[in-house]
Scaffold this active site. Structure first.
Site, PDB file in Angstrom:
ATOM      1  N   SER A  77       0.806  -0.782  -0.451  1.00 37.02           N
ATOM      2  CA  SER A  77      -0.132  -0.106  -0.560  1.00 37.02           C
ATOM      3  C   SER A  77       0.738   1.193   0.099  1.00 37.02           C
ATOM      4  O   SER A  77       0.151   2.226  -0.208  1.00 37.02           O
ATOM      5  CB  SER A  77      -1.071   0.267   1.034  1.00 37.02           C
ATOM      6  OG  SER A  77      -2.348  -0.472   1.202  1.00 37.02           O
ATOM      7  N   LYS A  80       0.607   2.864  -2.964  1.00 33.23           N
ATOM      8  CA  LYS A  80      -0.599   4.810  -3.217  1.00 33.23           C
ATOM      9  C   LYS A  80      -0.338   5.702  -2.804  1.00 33.23           C
ATOM     10  O   LYS A  80      -0.453   6.437  -4.089  1.00 33.23           O
ATOM     11  CB  LYS A  80      -1.272   3.969  -2.372  1.00 33.23           C
ATOM     12  CG  LYS A  80      -2.367   2.701  -2.466  1.00 33.23           C
ATOM     13  CD  LYS A  80      -3.286   2.123  -1.127  1.00 33.23           C
ATOM     14  CE  LYS A  80      -4.331   0.935  -1.497  1.00 33.23           C
ATOM     15  NZ  LYS A  80      -4.472   0.283  -0.337  1.00 33.23           N
ATOM     16  N   TYR A 204      -2.889  -2.452 -10.097  1.00 33.80           N
ATOM     17  CA  TYR A 204      -3.116  -2.178  -9.004  1.00 33.80           C
ATOM     18  C   TYR A 204      -2.044  -3.260  -8.045  1.00 33.80           C
ATOM     19  O   TYR A 204      -1.550  -2.980  -7.527  1.00 33.80           O
ATOM     20  CB  TYR A 204      -4.175  -2.114  -8.108  1.00 33.80           C
ATOM     21  CG  TYR A 204      -4.464  -1.942  -7.075  1.00 33.80           C
ATOM     22  CD1 TYR A 204      -3.499  -0.906  -6.346  1.00 33.80           C
ATOM     23  CD2 TYR A 204      -4.621  -3.016  -6.170  1.00 33.80           C
ATOM     24  CE1 TYR A 204      -3.982  -1.056  -4.905  1.00 33.80           C
ATOM     25  CE2 TYR A 204      -4.886  -2.769  -4.901  1.00 33.80           C
ATOM     26  CZ  TYR A 204      -4.226  -1.931  -5.084  1.00 33.80           C
ATOM     27  OH  TYR A 204      -4.562  -2.169  -2.988  1.00 33.80           O
ATOM     28  N   TYR A 256      -4.115   3.697   7.887  1.00 34.40           N
ATOM     29  CA  TYR A 256      -5.818   3.219   8.160  1.00 34.40           C
ATOM     30  C   TYR A 256      -6.770   3.643   9.410  1.00 34.40           C
ATOM     31  O   TYR A 256      -6.677   4.300   9.978  1.00 34.40           O
ATOM     32  CB  TYR A 256      -5.759   1.933   7.771  1.00 34.40           C
ATOM     33  CG  TYR A 256      -4.853   2.053   6.246  1.00 34.40           C
ATOM     34  CD1 TYR A 256      -5.472   2.050   5.111  1.00 34.40           C
ATOM     35  CD2 TYR A 256      -3.448   1.292   6.502  1.00 34.40           C
ATOM     36  CE1 TYR A 256      -4.994   1.858   3.810  1.00 34.40           C
ATOM     37  CE2 TYR A 256      -2.909   0.551   4.960  1.00 34.40           C
ATOM     38  CZ  TYR A 256      -3.667   1.213   3.710  1.00 34.40           C
ATOM     39  OH  TYR A 256      -2.748   1.390   2.743  1.00 34.40           O
ATOM     40  N   VAL A 274       1.200  -3.732   4.003  1.00 34.60           N
ATOM     41  CA  VAL A 274       0.938  -5.133   4.785  1.00 34.60           C
ATOM     42  C   VAL A 274       1.919  -6.173   4.216  1.00 34.60           C
ATOM     43  O   VAL A 274       2.182  -7.149   5.360  1.00 34.60           O
ATOM     44  CB  VAL A 274      -0.570  -5.685   3.668  1.00 34.60           C
ATOM     45  CG1 VAL A 274      -0.354  -6.177   2.651  1.00 34.60           C
ATOM     46  CG2 VAL A 274      -1.681  -6.060   5.077  1.00 34.60           C
TER      47      VAL A 274
HETATM   48  O1  DON Z   1      -4.538  -4.205  -1.867  1.00 35.09           O
HETATM   49  C1  DON Z   1      -4.395  -5.089  -0.976  1.00 35.09           C
HETATM   50  O2  DON Z   1      -4.963  -5.828  -0.659  1.00 35.09           O
HETATM   51  C2  DON Z   1      -3.103  -5.234  -1.388  1.00 35.09           C
HETATM   52  N1  DON Z   1      -1.807  -5.843  -2.123  1.00 35.09           N
HETATM   53  C3  DON Z   1      -1.826  -3.942  -0.210  1.00 35.09           C
HETATM   54  C4  DON Z   1      -2.678  -3.577   0.894  1.00 35.09           C
HETATM   55  C5  DON Z   1      -1.833  -3.019   2.358  1.00 35.09           C
HETATM   56  O3  DON Z   1      -0.513  -2.895   1.864  1.00 35.09           O
HETATM   57  C6  DON Z   1      -3.080  -2.532   2.844  1.00 35.09           C
HETATM   58  N2  DON Z   1      -1.392  -2.060   3.821  1.00 35.09           N
HETATM   59  N3  DON Z   1      -1.832  -2.037   5.209  1.00 35.09           N
END
Ligand code: DON
Length: 331
Positions: A77, A80, A204, A256, A274
């Site tokens: 993330s 982003k 994405y 978040y 994540v």
């Molecule tokens: O959208 C997703 O599930 C992931 N590839 C990215 C999510 C993410 O890193 C959320 N962060 N804490």
């Protein structure tokens, strides 16, 4: 003041700073066992939950690294922030903000609730998945590689090399992406997407699979701390207005549904991913005392054991401690 710092010239004593950070990493590593590595993308489960590392790079050139610094991981993330920056550079800030809001949600990063409630006419912010996928759809290009090229070019300008994709992570996410597909279909129905859904999701998942290190995160953070200008060369890489906007979103939405607590207790812009990475930014600050990194710094953290909000559990505690000891808060 830093513990025991009364008569030291902090910035001229890197070894002394290094010793403190080594002690803090050692202390906070034990918190890694209280979290869990992400499992919804199967390959991320292979990360070592006990890893914890930090890199701090100052606008003055001072670098402190400690703990597990050599482990490559996927940006997830944190990408982003940079797709938002690239989209603003390509389309202009007002075009993007007309289509994606800047309000924190207080919900999980992959929540569908607000799309279903339809209270607003655009996704809440660029860092929840609904907003991030919408932003990705707005990137110029007819293929995922074309869409990602400017992002990789931006990284190359800042890092001095072009990061690659971790294909295994990309495949692992692509195959298990039920929730992001659900979000994508909502976005499609609401007519928020500006490119084909499959192309958007492929892009994405690829942007999330870009592999970096904590040093890279600290370097990216340092350029943002310096309002988009590379302190080494004096070149403007990101327009100041866009860098500032990205930082304000990091402060209000970057962690978040823990963003409020992070702003209150740590007090600096940050963005998590994540896989356990966090990029944090300490802008230049004025203080009466002698504190490290008064010229500003970028901080990269890696700790794959996550808390319930999906943020590095030990990484957040380590950052909180450092921000307190060094008075990094922007408030
Ligand atoms: O959208 C997703 O599930 C992931 N590839 C990215 C999510 C993410 O890193 C959320 N962060 N804490």
């Amino acid at each position: 003041m830093v513990q025991g710092a009364a008569n030291q010239n902090i910035n001229s004593n890197e070894q002394w700073l290094q010793n403190y950070v080594d002690d803090w990493v050692k202390f906070y590593r034990k918190h890694t066992k209280e979290g869990e590595v992400a499992s919804y993308i199967p390959i991320l489960q292979e990360a070592n939950q006990h890893h914890l590392g930090i890199s701090i790079i100052g606008n003055n050139g001072v670098t402190i690294e400690s703990g597990d610094v050599g482990i490559p991981f996927t940006i997830q993330s944190i990408s982003k922030v940079f797709t938002f920056i690239v989209a603003c550079m390509q389309r202009g800030v007002s075009y993007i903000l007309d289509r994606v809001d800047v309000e924190p949600t207080g919900e999980a990063f992959n929540s569908i609730m607000h799309l279903e409630m339809r209270q607003v006419k655009k996704p809440f912010n660029p860092f929840v998945n609904a907003g991030a996928i919408t932003i990705t759809s707005m990137l110029n290009g007819k293929t995922s590689n074309e869409k990602l090229n400017p992002l990789l070019h931006l990284f190359e300008q800042i890092l001095g090399y072009r990061p690659s994709l971790n294909e295994e992570v990309y495949e692992s996410e692509r195959k298990t992406s039920i929730r992001n597909r659900a979000i994508g279909y909502y976005l499609l129905e609401l007519e928020y997407l500006e490119s084909d859904l499959e192309l958007t999701l492929e892009t994405y998942f690829k942007q999330c699979s870009i592999e970096i290190s904590i040093n890279d995160l600290a370097t990216l953070g340092m350029v943002l701390a310096n309002d988009g200008e590379d302190p080494k060369t004096g070149l403007e890489i990101i327009p100041r207005q866009v860098a500032r906007l990205a930082k304000s979103l990091m402060l209000t939405c970057g962690m978040y549904n823990a963003s409020g607590k992070f702003a209150a207790y740590v007090g600096i812009p940050a963005k998590s991913g994540v896989s356990g990475g966090i990029v944090a930014i300490a802008p230049p600050r004025f203080r009466e005392g002698d504190f490290p990194f008064l010229e500003g710094c970028g901080i990269g953290v890696y700790g794959p054991a996550l808390d319930k909000q999906g943020n590095s559990i030990a990484g957040i505690r380590l950052l909180r401690h450092i921000a307190k000891q060094w008075d990094l808060s922007i408030f």
